[in-house]
Write a protein that holds these residues in place. Structure first.
Motif, mmCIF file in Angstrom:
data_model
loop_
_atom_site.group_PDB
_atom_site.id
_atom_site.type_symbol
_atom_site.label_atom_id
_atom_site.label_comp_id
_atom_site.label_asym_id
_atom_site.label_seq_id
_atom_site.Cartn_x
_atom_site.Cartn_y
_atom_site.Cartn_z
ATOM 1 N N PHE A 281 -54.460 -32.556 16.875
ATOM 2 C CA PHE A 281 -53.056 -32.840 17.126
ATOM 3 C C PHE A 281 -52.337 -31.680 17.779
ATOM 4 O O PHE A 281 -52.621 -30.520 17.486
ATOM 5 C CB PHE A 281 -52.349 -33.242 15.837
ATOM 6 C CG PHE A 281 -52.787 -34.578 15.369
ATOM 7 C CD1 PHE A 281 -52.336 -35.715 16.008
ATOM 8 C CD2 PHE A 281 -53.699 -34.699 14.353
ATOM 9 C CE1 PHE A 281 -52.776 -36.959 15.623
ATOM 10 C CE2 PHE A 281 -54.145 -35.944 13.963
ATOM 11 C CZ PHE A 281 -53.671 -37.079 14.598
ATOM 12 N N PRO A 282 -51.396 -32.026 18.650
ATOM 13 C CA PRO A 282 -50.627 -30.993 19.325
ATOM 14 C C PRO A 282 -49.556 -30.467 18.378
ATOM 15 O O PRO A 282 -48.517 -31.094 18.198
ATOM 16 C CB PRO A 282 -49.988 -31.749 20.493
ATOM 17 C CG PRO A 282 -49.851 -33.156 20.007
ATOM 18 C CD PRO A 282 -50.970 -33.381 19.038
ATOM 19 N N ASP B 218 -47.339 -26.862 16.709
ATOM 20 C CA ASP B 218 -46.870 -25.525 17.062
ATOM 21 C C ASP B 218 -46.919 -24.548 15.898
ATOM 22 O O ASP B 218 -46.942 -23.345 16.096
ATOM 23 C CB ASP B 218 -45.405 -25.604 17.540
ATOM 24 C CG ASP B 218 -45.255 -26.581 18.679
ATOM 25 O OD1 ASP B 218 -45.587 -26.208 19.818
ATOM 26 O OD2 ASP B 218 -44.842 -27.742 18.442
ATOM 27 N N LEU C 98 -46.299 -37.416 19.442
ATOM 28 C CA LEU C 98 -46.096 -35.979 19.233
ATOM 29 C C LEU C 98 -46.006 -35.249 20.575
ATOM 30 O O LEU C 98 -45.189 -34.344 20.751
ATOM 31 C CB LEU C 98 -47.224 -35.387 18.375
ATOM 32 C CG LEU C 98 -47.309 -35.889 16.925
ATOM 33 C CD1 LEU C 98 -48.432 -35.180 16.174
ATOM 34 C CD2 LEU C 98 -45.980 -35.700 16.189
ATOM 35 N N ASN C 99 -46.817 -35.656 21.522
ATOM 36 C CA ASN C 99 -46.743 -35.036 22.849
ATOM 37 C C ASN C 99 -45.387 -35.257 23.495
ATOM 38 O O ASN C 99 -44.820 -34.349 24.102
ATOM 39 C CB ASN C 99 -47.861 -35.565 23.751
ATOM 40 C CG ASN C 99 -49.136 -34.758 23.562
ATOM 41 O OD1 ASN C 99 -49.090 -33.534 23.459
ATOM 42 N ND2 ASN C 99 -50.263 -35.446 23.489
ATOM 43 N N GLU C 100 -44.862 -36.490 23.362
ATOM 44 C CA GLU C 100 -43.553 -36.785 23.937
ATOM 45 C C GLU C 100 -42.457 -35.938 23.274
ATOM 46 O O GLU C 100 -41.593 -35.375 23.939
ATOM 47 C CB GLU C 100 -43.253 -38.288 23.809
ATOM 48 C CG GLU C 100 -41.842 -38.712 24.200
ATOM 49 C CD GLU C 100 -41.495 -38.435 25.672
ATOM 50 O OE1 GLU C 100 -42.425 -38.374 26.497
ATOM 51 O OE2 GLU C 100 -40.295 -38.287 25.974
ATOM 52 N N ARG D 144 -42.781 -33.071 21.801
ATOM 53 C CA ARG D 144 -42.933 -31.671 22.229
ATOM 54 C C ARG D 144 -42.488 -31.486 23.666
ATOM 55 O O ARG D 144 -41.890 -30.472 24.015
ATOM 56 C CB ARG D 144 -44.380 -31.219 22.076
ATOM 57 C CG ARG D 144 -44.802 -31.063 20.643
ATOM 58 C CD ARG D 144 -46.225 -30.632 20.562
ATOM 59 N NE ARG D 144 -46.387 -29.195 20.738
ATOM 60 C CZ ARG D 144 -47.371 -28.654 21.435
ATOM 61 N NH1 ARG D 144 -48.251 -29.403 22.063
ATOM 62 N NH2 ARG D 144 -47.458 -27.349 21.514
ATOM 63 N N HIS D 145 -42.793 -32.483 24.493
ATOM 64 C CA HIS D 145 -42.373 -32.431 25.889
ATOM 65 C C HIS D 145 -40.842 -32.306 25.983
ATOM 66 O O HIS D 145 -40.306 -31.627 26.847
ATOM 67 C CB HIS D 145 -42.870 -33.685 26.601
ATOM 68 C CG HIS D 145 -42.444 -33.782 28.025
ATOM 69 N ND1 HIS D 145 -42.976 -32.992 29.020
ATOM 70 C CD2 HIS D 145 -41.507 -34.560 28.629
ATOM 71 C CE1 HIS D 145 -42.404 -33.275 30.153
ATOM 72 N NE2 HIS D 145 -41.501 -34.224 29.956
ATOM 73 N N GLN E 298 -40.378 -28.784 18.228
ATOM 74 C CA GLN E 298 -41.610 -28.194 17.723
ATOM 75 C C GLN E 298 -42.156 -29.048 16.587
ATOM 76 O O GLN E 298 -41.394 -29.677 15.847
ATOM 77 C CB GLN E 298 -41.334 -26.790 17.202
ATOM 78 C CG GLN E 298 -40.775 -25.878 18.276
ATOM 79 C CD GLN E 298 -41.414 -24.509 18.259
ATOM 80 O OE1 GLN E 298 -41.908 -24.062 17.238
ATOM 81 N NE2 GLN E 298 -41.396 -23.846 19.391
ATOM 82 N N ASN F 58 -50.616 -39.239 18.558
ATOM 83 C CA ASN F 58 -50.811 -38.163 19.514
ATOM 84 C C ASN F 58 -49.836 -38.257 20.685
ATOM 85 O O ASN F 58 -49.214 -37.273 21.082
ATOM 86 C CB ASN F 58 -52.242 -38.232 20.053
ATOM 87 C CG ASN F 58 -52.904 -36.881 19.970
ATOM 88 O OD1 ASN F 58 -52.282 -35.881 20.301
ATOM 89 N ND2 ASN F 58 -54.137 -36.855 19.514
ATOM 90 N N GLN F 59 -49.716 -39.465 21.218
ATOM 91 C CA GLN F 59 -48.777 -39.681 22.334
ATOM 92 C C GLN F 59 -47.346 -39.354 21.917
ATOM 93 O O GLN F 59 -46.594 -38.720 22.652
ATOM 94 C CB GLN F 59 -48.789 -41.149 22.764
ATOM 95 C CG GLN F 59 -49.854 -41.503 23.779
ATOM 96 C CD GLN F 59 -49.921 -43.017 23.981
ATOM 97 O OE1 GLN F 59 -48.897 -43.709 23.863
ATOM 98 N NE2 GLN F 59 -51.099 -43.515 24.255
ATOM 99 N N ASP G 52 -54.287 -42.269 18.215
ATOM 100 C CA ASP G 52 -53.904 -42.191 19.630
ATOM 101 C C ASP G 52 -52.400 -42.289 19.823
ATOM 102 O O ASP G 52 -51.819 -41.505 20.574
ATOM 103 C CB ASP G 52 -54.556 -43.325 20.430
ATOM 104 C CG ASP G 52 -56.044 -43.083 20.580
ATOM 105 O OD1 ASP G 52 -56.487 -41.945 20.307
ATOM 106 O OD2 ASP G 52 -56.748 -44.034 20.965
#
Ligand code: C2E
Ligand code: MG
Ligand code: MG
Ligand code: MG
Length: 287
Positions: A200-201, A203, A172-174, A176-177, A181, A169-170, A166
């Motif tokens: 997982f997010p 690219d 990696l999202n941050e 990418r945000h 990449q 994931n957070q 979790d």
């Protein structure tokens, strides 16, 4: 006879284990002062568009030299990971990569750089926070909105994601945000390549060189690469083929829907100065 043969083997293995232990103890000791002794350098390996050979990106690869010898990252990175030095080393690498991006921007030669991140740097939530804080602090040295997030790719390996799903994931999202990449390095060699992509997010995938090296060793091997390519397409991921060394390998890759290629067939990793010269030459001949 068999018995004394067995004993010799045993002695041989014992000596080998002893030698390995001494070697890693020595490397461990020397690594401690490698940053302050200026023993590290960052090399750059161009990644090219297979259709025109133009450099579209480069991977940053760490080099460690002492007493006039290069130690392979495959040997010292695991020791840096076990000892925890990898966290400081990782920050050294990112500082260096950011300097290089700044110089490229000044010269009008900017391309994205790909930076390897060790599993250990995401191991605990404290380390994850430190990772993000590094970018917060660096960002404050730039004018608002000027930090080159969109020119940074982070390469992570599949083994990373077994723990702390979790929070990773957070994180990696941050990342990418912010515009970075995320690329999955050595794709296909870890234990859960597929569930990894589902969870997982990311690219990009980098097809591991072990797959590339088996091109022309049979249709089964080629079918595996084709399957990775069509799966990546379905998931909207970009693809890098790693470790392309021969004309035959390149010919096969060109027939695939793969946007970029890295390997000795095009360029080996090179020092910063040579990399700058290569990019300057490319920009002169393409204008
Ligand atoms: P990697 O990230 O998968 O990097 C690609 C490796 O393949 C590099 O080895 C590169 O020199 C090599 N390579 C590129 N093209 C070819 C080719 O055509 N044929 C062959 N045989 N090899 C090719 P290198 O520089 O020795 O690095 C080895 C590994 O060490 C890297 O694998 C990466 O996992 C790790 N590493 C390197 N730099 C860093 C770093 O700054 N941080 C971290 N955490 N790990 C790093
Ligand atoms: Mg890599
Ligand atoms: Mg790789
Ligand atoms: Mg690797």
């Amino acid at each position: 006879n068999a018995k004394s043969h067995g004993r010799n083997c045993f002695r041989f293995f014992n000596q080998q284990i002893q030698k390995d232990a001494e070697r890693s103890a020595e490397l461990h000791m020397r690594l401690k002062s490698a940053i302050s002794n200026n023993e590290f350098a960052l090399y750059y390996q161009p990644i090219v568009n297979p259709h025109n050979g133009l450099i579209v990106k480069a991977e940053c690869l760490l080099r460690w030299q002492y007493d006039g010898r290069f130690i392979s990252p495959d040997e010292f990175i695991p020791i840096a990971e076990q000892s925890g030095f990898i966290v400081n080393i990782g920050e050294w690498v990112r500082n260096e990569a950011l300097n290089t991006i700044a110089i490229l921007q000044q010269r009008g030669l900017t391309i994205p750089l790909s930076i390897n991140v060790s599993t250990i740097e995401f191991w605990t939530t404290d380390l994850q926070q430190r990772f993000l804080r590094y970018f917060d602090e660096k960002q404050s040295e730039y004018d608002a909105g000027q930090f080159p997030y969109s020119f940074i790719t982070l390469e992570i390996t599949e083994s990373l994601m077994m723990k702390q799903l979790d929070t990773i994931n957070q994180l990696l999202n941050e990342l990418r945000h912010r515009g970075m990449q995320i690329s999955v390095d050595d794709f296909g060699t870890g234990y859960s390549s597929l569930s990894y992509l589902a969870n997982f997010p990311v690219d990009q995938v980098k097809i591991d060189k072990s797959f590339i090296q088996k091109i022309s060793m049979g249709a089964r091997h080629e079918a595996l690469i084709e399957a990775i390519v069509s799966m990546s397409r379905a998931l909207d991921l970009t693809i890098v083929a790693e470790g392309v060394e021969t004309q035959a390998e390149f010919d096969f890759i060109k027939l695939q829907d793969i946007e970029s290629v890295q390997g000795y067939y095009f360029h080996k990793p090179m020092p910063q100065q040579a990399f700058f010269e290569l990019l300057a030459k490319q920009s002169q001949t393409t204008i």
